[in-house]
Design a protein around this motif. Sequence first.
Motif, short mmCIF file in Angstrom:
data_model
loop_
_atom_site.label_atom_id
_atom_site.label_comp_id
_atom_site.label_asym_id
_atom_site.label_seq_id
_atom_site.Cartn_x
_atom_site.Cartn_y
_atom_site.Cartn_z
N PHE A 147 0.87 -1.15 0.01
CA PHE A 147 -0.09 0.11 -0.03
C PHE A 147 0.79 1.15 -0.03
N SER A 148 0.63 2.06 -0.90
CA SER A 148 1.48 3.31 -1.05
C SER A 148 0.66 4.68 -0.96
N VAL A 149 1.45 5.72 -0.45
CA VAL A 149 0.96 7.09 -0.17
C VAL A 149 1.76 8.12 -0.73
N ALA A 150 1.41 8.73 -1.89
CA ALA A 150 2.51 9.87 -2.44
C ALA A 150 2.70 10.96 -1.26
N VAL A 151 3.98 11.01 -0.64
CA VAL A 151 4.05 12.20 0.40
C VAL A 151 5.36 12.78 0.01
N PRO A 152 5.70 14.06 0.62
CA PRO A 152 7.17 14.74 0.46
C PRO A 152 8.20 14.40 1.30
N GLU A 153 9.23 14.65 1.23
CA GLU A 153 10.48 14.16 2.25
C GLU A 153 9.99 14.41 3.63
N GLY A 154 10.52 13.40 4.44
CA GLY A 154 10.31 13.77 5.99
C GLY A 154 10.04 12.59 6.74
N ASN A 155 9.97 12.88 8.01
CA ASN A 155 9.43 11.78 8.98
C ASN A 155 7.92 11.49 9.10
N TYR A 156 7.40 10.41 9.34
CA TYR A 156 5.97 10.18 9.09
C TYR A 156 5.67 9.17 10.14
N SER A 157 4.76 9.42 10.87
CA SER A 157 4.14 8.59 11.93
C SER A 157 3.04 7.61 11.17
N VAL A 158 3.12 6.23 11.34
CA VAL A 158 2.49 5.36 10.87
C VAL A 158 1.64 4.50 11.88
N THR A 159 0.26 4.44 11.93
CA THR A 159 -0.30 3.84 12.88
C THR A 159 -1.44 2.76 12.16
N LEU A 160 -1.32 1.46 12.46
CA LEU A 160 -2.16 0.47 12.03
C LEU A 160 -3.10 -0.07 12.96
N THR A 161 -4.41 -0.48 12.44
CA THR A 161 -5.21 -1.11 13.26
C THR A 161 -5.06 -2.46 12.54
N LEU A 162 -4.89 -3.69 13.37
CA LEU A 162 -4.80 -4.74 12.58
C LEU A 162 -5.88 -5.89 13.68
N GLY A 163 -6.38 -6.71 12.76
CA GLY A 163 -7.21 -7.69 13.37
C GLY A 163 -8.63 -7.91 12.79
N ASP A 164 -9.12 -8.84 13.32
CA ASP A 164 -10.24 -9.40 12.43
C ASP A 164 -11.45 -10.17 13.52
#
Length: 440
Positions: free
Chosen positions: A86-103
């Motif tokens: 899964f990709s998202v176009a973003v400029p240079e920098g640091n990114y916080s990524v938060t995932l919700t996982l489960g079923d």
Amino acid sequence: MNFKKLILISGVVFFCHQLRAQSIDYKFDFGPGKAAKNHIKILPTTSFSNNKKYGFDFDSKVEGIDRGGKNLLNADLVRSNKPFYFSVAVPEGNYSVTLTLGDAKESSLTTVKAESRRLMLEDVKTKPGQHVVKSFIVNVKNKNIKDGRVVGLKTRELTKLDWDDKLTLEFDHQTALAGLEIAKVEDQITVFLAGNSTVVNQENEPWASWGQMIPRFFKPGVAIANHAESGLTLGSFQGSRRLDKILSIAKPGDYLFIEFGHNDQKEKGVNDGAYKSYTERMKTFVSEFKKIGGIPVIVTSTSRRSFGADGKTQNTLGDYPDAARKVAKEEKVALIDLNVMTAKLYDALGEEKSKKAFVHYPANSYPDQDKPLADNTHFNPYGAYEIAKCVVLGIKAQQLGIAKYIVNDFPNFDPSKPDDPSVWKWPESPNSSLIKPDGN
């Protein structure tokens, strides 16, 4: 209203506009059900393209499932038993990524890699009905330098995910993905890595380096920015403007880990050598990074897999590890003696079993591989993972400020007691290559 006040207000408005323009904050809800409030609905057919700046990438196939329920974010999801991107176009920098996982009805198991196979999360398990939220930091870089120059990339780097204009996540095992948030953050300590093929993010199986494994061992608060590249020396790293790139974006309190030697020892000019150009250049890296208020850390080169008649790892790097130690002492900077720790690691595994840490594979282990792979310098994922643990051990031993961000599940590691390679598991990424990385 007087003219000066008007100019001041206009400046404030422009500044606020610029801040908003730089703000990146995406919230995605995966699956065919109704989207949670303020979230973007992502269906299995949502594909990344030039027109749509987010979506599944590289022909990924996932199943959309709607379990129902009151919590809209957890009610639906996408699942796959194969790797997907899964990709998202973003400029240079640091990114916080938060995932919700489960079923709501089935268990799941997830490992997450970012960009060019950087390990971010390892073996996150959920039981049926359980959802977990996990966060990590991903650094996104580009080749542009503020003064209009660009990094001199090698041809092989031009197609690497590390250097493109998007943030890409790879999901492995049996992932159940319900939600994803990506937000640009400015408050992270950035750890820049300068090095060669033993440090770089290797994009293809079965190659790997410690620089791509070490993000897994840090909580949010630290971002790993890996600027290493295969085949480089201190001189060619500097000559291709990679140090200039780092200096252009680093801020006071950031770190620079410097590991070179394997390729430097092949330089045979009149002024070359461990105690000549190598020492002088390393001192330049240290002094230039100190000038911006950064914290340099010298890392001695990883040992090659070379056993002597006594059955112990022998030094094949000449005076280069010693020269690095001397620079650290003279410049009063922290030293992580990876050369010593990796020798202990190989000795503990033994001459034959240590092959399990390197790219040693029989013929037909990978597509179109009609000959065995036997490389005693470059690591496979297991070896890279163990060496990343050595680096983390060094960070703790040197009492560096970033030690407080090491994940809670990191036990006291002893290179003389490595993980059992027959037990350690790695979910392979889809792409493999038989081409040996530059350098030796």
